[in-house]
Design a protein around this motif. Structure first.
Motif, mmCIF file in Angstrom:
data_model
loop_
_atom_site.group_PDB
_atom_site.id
_atom_site.type_symbol
_atom_site.label_atom_id
_atom_site.label_comp_id
_atom_site.label_asym_id
_atom_site.label_seq_id
_atom_site.Cartn_x
_atom_site.Cartn_y
_atom_site.Cartn_z
ATOM 1 N N ALA A 155 0.813 -1.210 0.000
ATOM 2 C CA ALA A 155 0.000 0.000 0.000
ATOM 3 C C ALA A 155 0.848 1.262 0.000
ATOM 4 O O ALA A 155 0.318 2.362 -0.141
ATOM 5 C CB ALA A 155 -0.926 0.020 1.214
ATOM 6 N N ASN A 156 2.158 1.133 0.144
ATOM 7 C CA ASN A 156 3.067 2.272 0.140
ATOM 8 C C ASN A 156 3.856 2.306 -1.169
ATOM 9 O O ASN A 156 4.601 1.370 -1.483
ATOM 10 C CB ASN A 156 4.035 2.183 1.323
ATOM 11 N N VAL A 157 3.663 3.370 -1.923
ATOM 12 C CA VAL A 157 4.409 3.567 -3.162
ATOM 13 C C VAL A 157 5.090 4.928 -3.101
ATOM 14 O O VAL A 157 4.610 5.853 -2.440
ATOM 15 C CB VAL A 157 3.508 3.466 -4.415
ATOM 16 N N VAL A 158 6.211 5.038 -3.798
ATOM 17 C CA VAL A 158 7.037 6.236 -3.734
ATOM 18 C C VAL A 158 7.332 6.719 -5.149
ATOM 19 O O VAL A 158 7.728 5.921 -6.010
ATOM 20 C CB VAL A 158 8.373 5.945 -2.999
ATOM 21 N N GLY A 159 7.157 8.004 -5.394
ATOM 22 C CA GLY A 159 7.546 8.571 -6.688
ATOM 23 C C GLY A 159 9.062 8.542 -6.841
ATOM 24 O O GLY A 159 9.787 8.963 -5.931
ATOM 25 N N VAL A 160 9.545 8.019 -7.964
ATOM 26 C CA VAL A 160 10.985 7.947 -8.234
ATOM 27 C C VAL A 160 11.282 8.589 -9.588
ATOM 28 O O VAL A 160 10.416 8.635 -10.462
ATOM 29 C CB VAL A 160 11.507 6.498 -8.187
ATOM 30 N N ASN A 161 12.508 9.065 -9.728
ATOM 31 C CA ASN A 161 12.889 9.815 -10.929
ATOM 32 C C ASN A 161 14.235 9.364 -11.474
ATOM 33 O O ASN A 161 15.155 9.059 -10.701
ATOM 34 C CB ASN A 161 12.988 11.315 -10.616
ATOM 35 N N LEU A 162 14.331 9.344 -12.785
ATOM 36 C CA LEU A 162 15.602 9.180 -13.497
ATOM 37 C C LEU A 162 15.872 10.463 -14.275
ATOM 38 O O LEU A 162 14.933 11.045 -14.826
ATOM 39 C CB LEU A 162 15.515 8.013 -14.491
ATOM 40 N N PRO A 163 17.129 10.905 -14.306
ATOM 41 C CA PRO A 163 18.361 10.242 -13.856
ATOM 42 C C PRO A 163 18.744 10.472 -12.398
ATOM 43 O O PRO A 163 19.822 10.063 -11.972
ATOM 44 C CB PRO A 163 19.409 10.868 -14.776
ATOM 45 N N HIS A 164 17.889 11.127 -11.625
ATOM 46 C CA HIS A 164 18.232 11.508 -10.259
ATOM 47 C C HIS A 164 18.802 10.350 -9.435
ATOM 48 O O HIS A 164 19.820 10.514 -8.739
ATOM 49 C CB HIS A 164 16.998 12.049 -9.530
ATOM 50 N N ILE A 165 18.117 9.179 -9.475
ATOM 51 C CA ILE A 165 18.515 8.068 -8.601
ATOM 52 C C ILE A 165 19.809 7.401 -9.065
ATOM 53 O O ILE A 165 20.340 6.531 -8.363
ATOM 54 C CB ILE A 165 17.398 7.019 -8.451
ATOM 55 N N VAL A 166 20.332 7.827 -10.213
ATOM 56 C CA VAL A 166 21.660 7.376 -10.654
ATOM 57 C C VAL A 166 22.700 8.450 -10.345
ATOM 58 O O VAL A 166 23.767 8.174 -9.792
ATOM 59 C CB VAL A 166 21.665 7.037 -12.156
ATOM 60 N N PHE A 167 22.391 9.693 -10.679
ATOM 61 C CA PHE A 167 23.338 10.788 -10.488
ATOM 62 C C PHE A 167 23.687 11.019 -9.014
ATOM 63 O O PHE A 167 24.854 11.198 -8.667
ATOM 64 C CB PHE A 167 22.768 12.094 -11.057
ATOM 65 N N GLN A 168 22.670 11.062 -8.162
ATOM 66 C CA GLN A 168 22.915 11.446 -6.767
ATOM 67 C C GLN A 168 23.885 10.498 -6.045
ATOM 68 O O GLN A 168 24.829 10.960 -5.389
ATOM 69 C CB GLN A 168 21.582 11.552 -6.019
ATOM 70 N N PRO A 169 23.712 9.177 -6.142
ATOM 71 C CA PRO A 169 24.672 8.294 -5.468
ATOM 72 C C PRO A 169 26.085 8.399 -6.047
ATOM 73 O O PRO A 169 27.062 8.219 -5.306
ATOM 74 C CB PRO A 169 24.081 6.895 -5.699
ATOM 75 N N ILE A 170 26.205 8.668 -7.345
ATOM 76 C CA ILE A 170 27.535 8.820 -7.939
ATOM 77 C C ILE A 170 28.237 10.029 -7.337
ATOM 78 O O ILE A 170 29.429 9.984 -7.006
ATOM 79 C CB ILE A 170 27.444 8.941 -9.471
ATOM 80 N N GLN A 171 27.507 11.131 -7.174
ATOM 81 C CA GLN A 171 28.098 12.318 -6.575
ATOM 82 C C GLN A 171 28.503 12.050 -5.130
ATOM 83 O O GLN A 171 29.494 12.583 -4.642
ATOM 84 C CB GLN A 171 27.113 13.486 -6.648
ATOM 85 N N GLY A 172 27.737 11.211 -4.436
ATOM 86 C CA GLY A 172 28.143 10.771 -3.110
ATOM 87 C C GLY A 172 27.656 11.613 -1.959
ATOM 88 O O GLY A 172 28.098 11.431 -0.820
ATOM 89 N N ASP A 173 26.735 12.546 -2.216
ATOM 90 C CA ASP A 173 26.231 13.408 -1.147
ATOM 91 C C ASP A 173 24.940 12.865 -0.524
ATOM 92 O O ASP A 173 24.278 13.585 0.234
ATOM 93 C CB ASP A 173 25.962 14.822 -1.692
ATOM 94 N N VAL A 174 24.555 11.643 -0.838
ATOM 95 C CA VAL A 174 23.303 11.084 -0.336
ATOM 96 C C VAL A 174 23.578 9.786 0.417
ATOM 97 O O VAL A 174 24.659 9.202 0.300
ATOM 98 C CB VAL A 174 22.307 10.827 -1.492
ATOM 99 N N GLN A 175 22.564 9.353 1.155
ATOM 100 C CA GLN A 175 22.731 8.175 2.001
ATOM 101 C C GLN A 175 22.089 6.921 1.400
ATOM 102 O O GLN A 175 21.774 5.983 2.127
ATOM 103 C CB GLN A 175 22.113 8.451 3.385
ATOM 104 N N TYR A 176 21.877 6.906 0.107
ATOM 105 C CA TYR A 176 21.326 5.712 -0.542
ATOM 106 C C TYR A 176 22.138 5.403 -1.799
ATOM 107 O O TYR A 176 22.880 6.253 -2.302
ATOM 108 C CB TYR A 176 19.851 5.925 -0.900
ATOM 109 N N LYS A 177 21.998 4.189 -2.292
ATOM 110 C CA LYS A 177 22.603 3.770 -3.550
ATOM 111 C C LYS A 177 21.494 3.488 -4.558
ATOM 112 O O LYS A 177 20.356 3.202 -4.172
ATOM 113 C CB LYS A 177 23.452 2.512 -3.343
ATOM 114 N N THR A 178 21.828 3.547 -5.830
ATOM 115 C CA THR A 178 20.833 3.272 -6.867
ATOM 116 C C THR A 178 20.176 1.910 -6.640
ATOM 117 O O THR A 178 18.959 1.758 -6.801
ATOM 118 C CB THR A 178 21.477 3.321 -8.265
ATOM 119 N N ALA A 179 20.968 0.929 -6.233
ATOM 120 C CA ALA A 179 20.445 -0.427 -6.011
ATOM 121 C C ALA A 179 19.475 -0.494 -4.838
ATOM 122 O O ALA A 179 18.726 -1.470 -4.706
ATOM 123 C CB ALA A 179 21.605 -1.403 -5.788
ATOM 124 N N ASP A 180 19.474 0.534 -3.972
ATOM 125 C CA ASP A 180 18.540 0.549 -2.842
ATOM 126 C C ASP A 180 17.124 0.917 -3.268
ATOM 127 O O ASP A 180 16.171 0.680 -2.519
ATOM 128 C CB ASP A 180 19.005 1.548 -1.779
#
Length: 319
Positions: free
Chosen positions: A87-112
């Protein structure tokens, strides 16, 4: 009499197939989490889906909730903490979920992040405030070259599709402009309309929604000109092979059972196939796509490779 019997038999044969194709409605209200503030394309998409889902599942409410911050990263970092109840769904975006972990300023990885359906694509578009003396793309380039670093372009988020498009614009046309990140498209509107920034590297829905409110579109990253903006040239017409933008979809907590992910994926595919959804998308400038759990692995592998290469060109991760 025979005709009626045959018709009844035919309907009886068709009924199971029709029922098999009908999406399974959720057993309880959907908690639809947004990673960006109200007023942007993600919010508008969710509102469209809320309307169509109510039509298909009258007993179910779609409750849209917002946890904005860090260009979407706040929500995506916490999405696996949500109940894996389907019952819980989350809006997700590309390329955000690839770019942000590469930059390294976030606490998640694309695979998460576990996407279950990508439902549309919004092309990049360059706009300026109607208060700007810049009337067309040629004047924009002339002004940018004459005043390097002086043109400011708003965008939704740091290390986002807008950010990537901004870097691409500068590189493709040999100019230097200033990127000004906002929490989301809804937040940047006031600054663009008020002329606090020169313009924005944004998405087609923003340009359509604000075309008569003080925004002047200059160039769009589509194969052909948009039917609602026939006077706006494509980047391809301007000499750059640029057809790109942002993908939007939904994800679920990683521990959500596969059967639940499949059910929600099928339900969102049914929403995309609805005539009302198609009409709403066309009016807003959304290009519908249908990437469900069946196609997800291949799609994500391809996009991750593409955006990882793009991140290298942007210099992401090089602190």
């Amino acid at each position: 009499m025979i005709k009626r019997i045959l018709s009844a038999a035919a309907l009886a044969l068709l009924a199971p197939a029709a029922l098999a194709q009908a999406p399974a409605c959720p057993e309880k209200n959907v908690q639809y989490w947004q990673a960006f503030p109200p007023g942007g394309e993600s919010d508008l998409s969710a509102r469209h889906q809320q309307v169509v889902l109510k039509k298909k599942c009258p007993n179910i409410e779609t409750i849209i909730q917002y946890k904005a911050g860090a260009g979407g990263a706040l929500m995506w970092t916490q999405m696996n903490q949500l109940p894996p109840d389907g019952a819980n769904v989350v809006g997700v975006n590309l390329p955000h979920i690839v770019f942000q972990p590469i930059q390294g300023d976030v606490q998640y990885k694309t695979a998460d992040v576990t996407p279950v359906f990508w439902f549309h694509f919004t092309p990049d578009i360059l706009v300026v405030s109607a208060k700007s003396p810049i009337k067309n793309f040629q004047e924009f380039i002339q002004n940018a070259k004459a005043n390097p670093g002086q043109i400011s372009l708003a965008g939704s988020g740091q290390y986002s599709a807008n950010h990537a498009a901004h870097e691409r614009l500068d590189a493709a046309f040999g100019i230097k402009t200033l990127y000004v990140p906002f929490k989301g498209t809804g937040d940047l509107a006031t600054s663009v309309l008020g002329g606090q920034v020169t313009g924005a590297m944004t998405y087609v829905p923003f340009a359509i929604a604000n075309k008569d409110k003080g925004v002047r579109p200059l160039a769009v990253a589509m194969d052909k000109r948009h039917p609602l903006m026939p006077d706006v040239p494509t980047f391809k017409e301007l000499g750059v092979d640029w057809v790109d933008g942002a993908y939007r979809g939904i994800g679920m907590p990683k521990s959500t059972p596969a059967a639940e992910r499949k059910r929600v994926s099928d339900l969102w595919r049914a929403l995309n196939g609805d005539a009302e959804m198609k009409e709403l998308a066309a009016k807003s400038g959304f290009e519908l796509v249908n990437v469900g759990v069946e196609e997800m692995d291949g799609f994500m592998q391809g996009k991750t490779k593409l955006y990882t290469e793009g991140a290298a060109r942007m210099g992401l991760g090089k602190k």
